[in-house]
Design a protein around this motif. Structure first.
Motif, PDB file in Angstrom:
ATOM      1  N   ASP A 223       0.826  -1.202   0.000  1.00 34.12           N
ATOM      2  CA  ASP A 223       0.000   0.000   0.000  1.00 34.12           C
ATOM      3  C   ASP A 223       0.864   1.259   0.000  1.00 34.12           C
ATOM      4  O   ASP A 223       0.348   2.364   0.123  1.00 34.12           O
ATOM      5  N   ALA A 224       2.183   1.083  -0.123  1.00 35.08           N
ATOM      6  CA  ALA A 224       3.059   2.250  -0.245  1.00 35.08           C
ATOM      7  C   ALA A 224       2.907   2.833  -1.645  1.00 35.08           C
ATOM      8  O   ALA A 224       2.770   2.096  -2.619  1.00 35.08           O
ATOM      9  N   GLY A 225       2.949   4.146  -1.738  1.00 32.40           N
ATOM     10  CA  GLY A 225       2.786   4.804  -3.024  1.00 32.40           C
ATOM     11  C   GLY A 225       4.126   5.098  -3.676  1.00 32.40           C
ATOM     12  O   GLY A 225       5.095   4.361  -3.476  1.00 32.40           O
ATOM     13  N   MET A 226       4.143   6.172  -4.467  1.00 34.13           N
ATOM     14  CA  MET A 226       5.359   6.539  -5.196  1.00 34.13           C
ATOM     15  C   MET A 226       5.821   7.913  -4.711  1.00 34.13           C
ATOM     16  O   MET A 226       5.017   8.829  -4.556  1.00 34.13           O
TER      17      MET A 226
ATOM     18  N   SER B  21      -0.098   8.139  -3.205  1.00 33.14           N
ATOM     19  CA  SER B  21      -0.436   6.834  -2.630  1.00 33.14           C
ATOM     20  C   SER B  21      -0.740   5.837  -3.744  1.00 33.14           C
ATOM     21  O   SER B  21      -0.965   6.224  -4.895  1.00 33.14           O
ATOM     22  N   LYS B  79      -8.251  -0.133   2.713  1.00 32.93           N
ATOM     23  CA  LYS B  79      -6.909  -0.687   2.499  1.00 32.93           C
ATOM     24  C   LYS B  79      -5.951   0.311   1.864  1.00 32.93           C
ATOM     25  O   LYS B  79      -4.758   0.306   2.136  1.00 32.93           O
ATOM     26  N   LYS B  80      -6.463   1.162   0.984  1.00 37.23           N
ATOM     27  CA  LYS B  80      -5.551   2.061   0.270  1.00 37.23           C
ATOM     28  C   LYS B  80      -5.965   3.527   0.297  1.00 37.23           C
ATOM     29  O   LYS B  80      -5.134   4.399   0.100  1.00 37.23           O
ATOM     30  N   TYR B  82      -7.236   7.161   1.713  1.00 35.95           N
ATOM     31  CA  TYR B  82      -6.963   7.913   2.931  1.00 35.95           C
ATOM     32  C   TYR B  82      -7.996   9.025   3.145  1.00 35.95           C
ATOM     33  O   TYR B  82      -8.603   9.503   2.199  1.00 35.95           O
TER      34      TYR B  82
END
Lengths: 253, 300
Positions: A223-226, B21, B79-80, B82
């Protein structure tokens, strides 16, 4: 050809006629295998020197070196008849594997590269890698941390007991890369590229700090982005060497 | 100082910190040197720093925070995705809620199918020197301790019932408010629409202006309503059936529509609007009143 070396007298073995050499040095726990080479031991200094070429391998229960050629020495420990690996120089493609047994599970750290120089004692081992280097710490389950660089240095914990993490410190330079698996994820990786990185297991919590011109992103089910425009990335690891979180810029206090 | 200015001028967008994200619901950009950013898996993301300007965008809710100095914490909604937990801004701050951004994100991420039936868009923008926000996924409180300007633009088409007949109403609504300080509770959810501001308290001098234009397709009718005025304090309260504005202290308001003009002045005036934000009632304390007005006007 098989030779078992008992450390009483100087023994030299050279076997140019044979395709394989196998030498055991029981006082150190090391076994040597190669196409050609041998060891010589000085009973006065209790130092054993070795030189092997052709798929050379030096291995013990905790540590092994594989390279085109290995040259080095085993030396005495303080107050003991046992020997430890004090110095190794390698040429060609080299693999170093440090293994720690945690109960039934095994923590394996693998370092691939070329032209290694190792200096150590019974507590710490210091490795210099002149060529491209890849460090893989498998953790207790699967590939956990992978570090890549053009050259670097690595400090191992060489103690045989009470070792939580074999890899104490690693400093890599050049085009460096971190590939770290997120805890609890099957395919969730965090990937970062930069110019310089330092892994430090000696402090708590353990960290991997990358600096330079950094790019970072999550892959798989991460779930980490860029992130871009980063000059400092700090990855935090728990006592098992598993990733917990990261900071960018100056870490929050 | 000059070297620093030159360094900042030479800074390219690539040099500025940016984070997006994994699903694109959260974007942080424009932070220059000295920034801080923290990520915890399945946990909060925290960022702070300076920029010219720096931005935090919650695309899933259409929320944008823009300022020269800011800090913010976003927490995972699922889950993703925000939502904004808290933020603080300083120096040329903007706090924007734009339903078009939220809709575009939802369509892009395919949480809703593209459609032509939902045509209402609303944009609120708060400009101030400093803002301080704290909230949950459903409601947040925005404190503005310095002079502020709140502007809002809404437009859309909706199906209504008039004289028991189905009709199509189009509207344009613009609002602006200036005050010395204030606080608001907002609904940051993307479907809040024109009711994104749930309540507000503004300290004066407060100037308030609202213009609403409506057309009904079937009747080919067009109406326009304006509300302009000023007071020392202004309070907005929203409930299920509409919105009430309480204006206090040196109140002077002018309401104009197609049927006439109403001046309201005195110590306290209360305006009542229905759920479409059409005026339905005005009540004054300490008039004088002038002219007549078709909505129910009380004077005490």
């Amino acid at each position: 050809m098989r030779v078992v070396l008992f450390s009483a007298l100087l023994v030299a073995v050279a076997a140019p006629c044979f395709a394989e050499v196998h030498v055991e040095v029981p006082t150190s726990g090391f076994v040597f295998d190669a196409g050609i080479g041998g060891v010589s031991s000085n009973p006065l200094t209790k130092v054993t020197q070795f030189l092997f070429r052709g798929h050379a391998k030096a291995s013990s229960k905790q540590l092994s070196f594989s390279a085109d050629a290995l040259r080095g020495e085993l030396g005495p420990t303080h107050g003991s008849r046992k020997q430890v690996l004090r110095h190794v120089e390698t040429t060609g493609r080299t693999t170093v594997i440090r293994t720690i047994q945690h109960g039934k599970s095994v923590d394996v750290t693998t370092i691939n590269g070329s032209r290694f120089t190792f200096d150590g004692d019974e507590k710490i081992g210091h490795l210099k890698i002149a060529g491209p280097v890849e460090i893989t710490d498998t953790g207790t389950e699967k590939s956990n941390v992978r570090l890549v660089g053009d050259h670097g240095i690595v400090d191992f914990d060489m103690r045989k007991e009470n070792v939580q993490q074999a890899l104490r410190k690693a400093v890599l330079d050049g085009s460096v890369k971190i590939d770290i698996l997120q805890s609890g994820k099957e395919t969730g990786h965090i990937i970062a590229t930069g110019d310089h990185l330092v892994l430090d297991h000696a402090q708590s919590p353990a960290t991997i700090v990358m600096t330079g011109k950094i790019k970072m992103h999550g892959e798989g089910d991460s779930d980490a982005g860029m992130a871009t425009g980063i000059t400092k990335l700090t990855l935090f690891l728990n006592d098992q060497g598993k990733f917990t979180h990261f900071d960018l810029g100056d870490p929050f206090k | 100082m000059i070297a620093l200015a030159i360094a900042l001028m030479l800074q390219t967008p690539e040099d500025l910190f940016g984070y997006t994200s994994s699903d694109g619901s959260l974007e942080i950009s424009g932070l220059s040197k000295g920034y801080e950013f923290s990520y915890r898996p399945q946990g909060a993301i925290t960022a702070s720093g300076s920029g010219s300007p720096a931005l935090i965008k919650l695309n899933s809710s259409g929320l944008t925070i823009r300022a020269n100095r800011l800090s913010g914490t976003a927490e995972p909604l699922d889950k993703k995705t925000y939502f904004l937990k808290r933020s603080q801004t300083a120096e040329t701050s903007q706090f924007i809620m734009d339903s078009a951004i939220a809709r575009a994100f939802r369509e892009k991420s395919r949480t809703v199918a593209p459609t032509t039936t939902e045509t209402e868009t609303n944009r609120f923008e708060l400009d101030s020197d400093r803002t301080d926000y704290e909230g949950s996924a459903n409601e947040g409180e925005l404190k503005i301790p310095s002079a502020l300007m709140l502007t809002s633009h809404g437009e859309g088409t909706r199906a209504i019932q008039k004289n028991n007949l189905p009709m199509t109403q189009s509207y344009l609504q613009d609002l602006s408010l200036h005050a010395s300080s204030g606080r608001m509770t907002v609904d940051p959810r993307p479907n809040a629409g024109i009711h994104a501001i749930k309540s507000g308290e503004f300290e004066g001098p407060v100037t308030f202006s609202s213009i609403r234009t409506e057309t009904i397709k079937e009747e080919k009718s067009k109406s326009r309503y304006t509300l302009n005025g000023h007071c020392d304090r202004l309070r907005i309260v929203t409930d299920a059936t509409g919105e009430t504005i309480f204006a206090e202290g040196n109140v002077d308001f002018v309401i104009t529509d197609d049927m006439g003009t109403l001046h309201l002045g005195g110590k306290q005036v209360r305006f009542r609007f229905d759920s479409s934000l059409e005026p339905v009632e005005a009540e004054g304390l300490g008039a004088p009143f002038k002219t007549t007005y078709p909505i129910k006007v009380k004077q005490r």
